[in-house]
Design an enzyme around this catalytic site. Structure first.
Site, short mmCIF file in Angstrom:
data_model
loop_
_atom_site.label_atom_id
_atom_site.label_comp_id
_atom_site.label_asym_id
_atom_site.label_seq_id
_atom_site.Cartn_x
_atom_site.Cartn_y
_atom_site.Cartn_z
CG HIS A 174 0.44 5.39 4.00
ND1 HIS A 174 0.29 5.15 5.35
CD2 HIS A 174 -0.29 4.43 3.36
CE1 HIS A 174 -0.50 4.08 5.52
NE2 HIS A 174 -0.85 3.64 4.33
CG ASN B 121 2.06 -5.24 7.66
OD1 ASN B 121 2.88 -5.77 8.41
ND2 ASN B 121 0.79 -5.58 7.65
CB ALA C 283 -0.93 0.00 1.22
#
Length: 270
Positions: free
Chosen positions: A222, A192, A124
């Site tokens: 992010h 992760n 991701a």
């Protein structure tokens, strides 16, 4: 003569595992879906019955004999039992619960000793190729800021242990600041991406992270900032959550893209 297809096993049939299984069933050059494993196989009977070619349904301990590659889409506590039988026999394990590798670093040495490989897909995040390239030179700093909807953070051990209640907040709240290693311990189902970033660059103890619980966002956001002797760059990605709010939809697509690269005549990216 063409090379025989490599056999793939998938562990876990949640949103990510199902997407990967469907893609393999539809066909990826050079690969064949050989087996799956799930905690409650009966629960997934209808899903498996719709596949064009039914894979074997096996316990984790039996997968190594049926496959050359295993894809872990399971709870992080199972990573060790999934990875060891494959890498100890010179095979490949694709790991999505990347945070578990920080608590099982001996798995990397085991793979090295036996000619196996542990693969961490981009998942991701964005820009791991750039970070990996920069790491061939000198990286001064890697900083990441993550903002997540409240339901994507619910139940995280760090929140429970520190009595942090985010259920009723109406404004963004910074709930963590520290290293990627500490974030992986406190948010094992959420971060992760931070561990993957750290493994690509400065390592888990020098990669810094902020986590915000943000009721104003509907996507997992992010932002990464990197300073190095070859480049300064920043990257932002806003991931749409999958059926599991802790995981972005793009995670499964990243695994599928990696699998397609294996047999592709043109391979783009490091």
């Amino acid at each position: 003569m063409p090379n025989p297809s490599r056999r793939v096993a998938v562990v876990g049939l949640g949103p990510i595992g199902r997407k990967v299984v469907e893609a393999l069933d539809q066909g990826i050059d050079g690969l064949v879906l050989a087996a799956v494993s799930a905690q409650d196989p009966a629960k997934h009977g209808d899903f498996l019955a719709k596949l064009k070619r039914s894979p074997a349904v096996l316990p984790i301990d039996d997968l190594f004999a049926a496959a050359d590659i295993v894809i872990e889409c399971a709870p992080s506590k199972l990573v060790r039992s999934i990875v060891i039988p494959f890498v100890s026999r010179g095979k490949t394990a694709i790991v999505l619960s990347v945070g578990a590798l920080l608590e099982n670093e001996d798995l990397i040495a085991l793979a090295r000793q036996n000619g196996g490989q542990i693969v961490v897909p981009t998942g991701a995040l964005i820009g791991l190729d750039a970070v990996t390239a920069a790491a061939e030179g000198n990286i001064q700093s890697v900083r990441m800021v993550t903002r997540k909807p409240l339901n994507g953070l619910a139940g995280a051990p760090y929140l429970v242990e520190n009595n942090i209640d985010i259920a009723g907040i109406t404004e963004p709240l910074k709930i963590f600041e520290g290293t990627a290693r500490d974030a992986a311990k406190g948010f094992p189902a959420n971060l992760n991406v931070a561990v993957a970033l750290s493994l690509a660059g400065l390592g888990p103890d020098r990669t810094t992270l902020q986590i915000w619980a943000d009721p104003t966002v509907t996507r997992n956001v992010h932002r990464v900032e990197v300073e190095s002797d070859s480049a300064r760059f920043s990257m932002t990605i806003e991931n749409i959550p999958s059926e599991n709010p802790k995981t972005g939809r793009i995670t499964a697509l990243s695994v599928i893209a990696y699998l397609r690269k294996q047999g592709s005549a043109l391979r783009v990216g490091t």
